[in-house]
Design a protein around this motif. Sequence first.
Motif, PDB file in Angstrom:
ATOM      1  N   GLY A 132      46.466 -28.911 -31.259  1.00 15.34           N
ATOM      2  CA  GLY A 132      46.467 -30.362 -31.234  1.00 15.34           C
ATOM      3  C   GLY A 132      47.674 -30.956 -30.546  1.00 15.34           C
ATOM      4  O   GLY A 132      47.760 -32.171 -30.379  1.00 15.34           O
ATOM      5  N   THR A 133      48.617 -30.117 -30.135  1.00 20.89           N
ATOM      6  CA  THR A 133      49.817 -30.615 -29.463  1.00 20.89           C
ATOM      7  C   THR A 133      49.599 -30.767 -27.960  1.00 20.89           C
ATOM      8  O   THR A 133      50.325 -31.509 -27.310  1.00 20.89           O
ATOM      9  N   GLY A 134      48.635 -30.010 -27.410  1.00 26.65           N
ATOM     10  CA  GLY A 134      48.377 -30.051 -25.976  1.00 26.65           C
ATOM     11  C   GLY A 134      49.378 -29.271 -25.149  1.00 26.65           C
ATOM     12  O   GLY A 134      49.347 -29.310 -23.929  1.00 26.65           O
ATOM     13  N   VAL A 135      50.256 -28.550 -25.802  1.00 24.17           N
ATOM     14  CA  VAL A 135      51.302 -27.797 -25.113  1.00 24.17           C
ATOM     15  C   VAL A 135      50.793 -26.450 -24.598  1.00 24.17           C
ATOM     16  O   VAL A 135      51.175 -25.991 -23.537  1.00 24.17           O
ATOM     17  N   GLY A 136      49.898 -25.812 -25.351  1.00 20.70           N
ATOM     18  CA  GLY A 136      49.377 -24.495 -24.959  1.00 20.70           C
ATOM     19  C   GLY A 136      50.447 -23.426 -25.083  1.00 20.70           C
ATOM     20  O   GLY A 136      51.358 -23.538 -25.890  1.00 20.70           O
ATOM     21  N   GLY A 137      50.335 -22.374 -24.267  1.00 21.39           N
ATOM     22  CA  GLY A 137      51.332 -21.310 -24.294  1.00 21.39           C
ATOM     23  C   GLY A 137      51.062 -20.222 -25.310  1.00 21.39           C
ATOM     24  O   GLY A 137      51.978 -19.720 -25.935  1.00 21.39           O
ATOM     25  N   TYR A 138      49.815 -19.844 -25.469  1.00 21.20           N
ATOM     26  CA  TYR A 138      49.454 -18.814 -26.443  1.00 21.20           C
ATOM     27  C   TYR A 138      49.412 -17.458 -25.756  1.00 21.20           C
ATOM     28  O   TYR A 138      48.788 -17.311 -24.713  1.00 21.20           O
ATOM     29  N   GLU A 139      50.080 -16.491 -26.358  1.00 21.66           N
ATOM     30  CA  GLU A 139      50.171 -15.156 -25.777  1.00 21.66           C
ATOM     31  C   GLU A 139      49.516 -14.134 -26.704  1.00 21.66           C
ATOM     32  O   GLU A 139      49.714 -14.185 -27.911  1.00 21.66           O
ATOM     33  N   PRO A 140      48.792 -13.191 -26.118  1.00 18.80           N
ATOM     34  CA  PRO A 140      48.172 -12.148 -26.945  1.00 18.80           C
ATOM     35  C   PRO A 140      49.105 -10.955 -27.132  1.00 18.80           C
ATOM     36  O   PRO A 140      50.025 -10.729 -26.345  1.00 18.80           O
ATOM     37  N   THR A 141      48.858 -10.228 -28.178  1.00 18.77           N
ATOM     38  CA  THR A 141      49.482  -8.925 -28.376  1.00 18.77           C
ATOM     39  C   THR A 141      48.405  -8.015 -28.952  1.00 18.77           C
ATOM     40  O   THR A 141      47.465  -8.491 -29.588  1.00 18.77           O
ATOM     41  N   THR A 142      48.530  -6.732 -28.707  1.00 14.51           N
ATOM     42  CA  THR A 142      47.520  -5.779 -29.178  1.00 14.51           C
ATOM     43  C   THR A 142      48.170  -4.759 -30.090  1.00 14.51           C
ATOM     44  O   THR A 142      49.296  -4.316 -29.850  1.00 14.51           O
ATOM     45  N   ARG A 143      47.443  -4.376 -31.113  1.00 14.54           N
ATOM     46  CA  ARG A 143      47.934  -3.410 -32.087  1.00 14.54           C
ATOM     47  C   ARG A 143      46.827  -2.393 -32.356  1.00 14.54           C
ATOM     48  O   ARG A 143      45.665  -2.750 -32.519  1.00 14.54           O
ATOM     49  N   ALA A 196      35.449   0.177 -31.954  1.00 15.50           N
ATOM     50  CA  ALA A 196      35.216   1.304 -31.049  1.00 15.50           C
ATOM     51  C   ALA A 196      36.522   1.772 -30.415  1.00 15.50           C
ATOM     52  O   ALA A 196      36.713   2.969 -30.193  1.00 15.50           O
ATOM     53  N   ARG A 197      37.404   0.846 -30.120  1.00 15.04           N
ATOM     54  CA  ARG A 197      38.694   1.195 -29.513  1.00 15.04           C
ATOM     55  C   ARG A 197      39.804   1.357 -30.547  1.00 15.04           C
ATOM     56  O   ARG A 197      40.894   1.807 -30.220  1.00 15.04           O
ATOM     57  N   GLY A 198      39.567   0.912 -31.775  1.00 11.38           N
ATOM     58  CA  GLY A 198      40.600   0.972 -32.800  1.00 11.38           C
ATOM     59  C   GLY A 198      41.768   0.059 -32.489  1.00 11.38           C
ATOM     60  O   GLY A 198      42.925   0.428 -32.679  1.00 11.38           O
ATOM     61  N   THR A 199      41.447  -1.177 -32.030  1.00 12.64           N
ATOM     62  CA  THR A 199      42.502  -2.119 -31.674  1.00 12.64           C
ATOM     63  C   THR A 199      42.245  -3.499 -32.271  1.00 12.64           C
ATOM     64  O   THR A 199      41.114  -3.846 -32.600  1.00 12.64           O
ATOM     65  N   ALA A 200      43.333  -4.253 -32.355  1.00 11.38           N
ATOM     66  CA  ALA A 200      43.263  -5.657 -32.738  1.00 11.38           C
ATOM     67  C   ALA A 200      44.081  -6.440 -31.729  1.00 11.38           C
ATOM     68  O   ALA A 200      45.223  -6.090 -31.443  1.00 11.38           O
ATOM     69  N   SER A 201      43.477  -7.502 -31.164  1.00 11.25           N
ATOM     70  CA  SER A 201      44.176  -8.403 -30.262  1.00 11.25           C
ATOM     71  C   SER A 201      44.491  -9.667 -31.054  1.00 11.25           C
ATOM     72  O   SER A 201      43.577 -10.319 -31.571  1.00 11.25           O
ATOM     73  N   LEU A 202      45.777 -10.003 -31.151  1.00  9.76           N
ATOM     74  CA  LEU A 202      46.223 -11.085 -32.017  1.00  9.76           C
ATOM     75  C   LEU A 202      46.874 -12.207 -31.213  1.00  9.76           C
ATOM     76  O   LEU A 202      47.614 -11.945 -30.267  1.00  9.76           O
ATOM     77  N   THR A 203      46.618 -13.451 -31.632  1.00  6.37           N
ATOM     78  CA  THR A 203      47.205 -14.634 -31.004  1.00  6.37           C
ATOM     79  C   THR A 203      47.440 -15.679 -32.083  1.00  6.37           C
ATOM     80  O   THR A 203      46.588 -15.880 -32.950  1.00  6.37           O
TER      81      THR A 203
END
Length: 193
Positions: free
Chosen positions: A108-119, A73-80
């Motif tokens: 599985g590392t337990g570090v985390g730190g995932y950032e999203p980006t949108t296209r 509907a928005r014509g977007t993709a959110s990627l991580t």
Amino acid sequence: MRLHFGRTLLVMGDVMGHGLDAAVDMNAYRSMLRYMASTDLPPHRVLRRLDAAVSEEGTRRPATCLLVQVDPARGTASLTSAGHLPPALFTGDGTGELLDVPTGPPLGTGVGGYEPTTRALTLQDTLLLFTDGLVERRKEDIDVSLARLAGLRVRPGADVEELLSDVLDRLDAGHAEDDVAVLAARIRRRPEV
């Protein structure tokens, strides 16, 4: 995976290693991911929760994962990304590019730190998610391998199946040195009622 409000979550992952143990771990990741994605969180938060759960359990092999939440509907993709290779995008004119996705650590590392980006996505764009087996070649830098994929030019206006077949043939996926998994997706508008 289907989500609320017509959205879809595309998933590509790869457990480190081979054989039965890796397959068992992949199945466990898949089950946990389905459960966490059903909560309808943004992809980067799904990866955070999945990473925390797997690292707390402490028995699974690390895995890479790419999540793409598509909103037609928005014509977007959110990627991580959790250590996974970036997806390719082929436009309606047949040109390809690798999408710039911030890469967090493997699951599985337990570090985390995932950032999203949108296209933004158009109806003519085709997203291509893949495992490293599609592009990696022994004794070749991965950047060279990825550039080969991004440099492919497919037939303008090719449908998804034709594009996928062309990419697999031209990258000689039948003779790959590792397992190959590929997912090609394009937005379809719902018919007007």
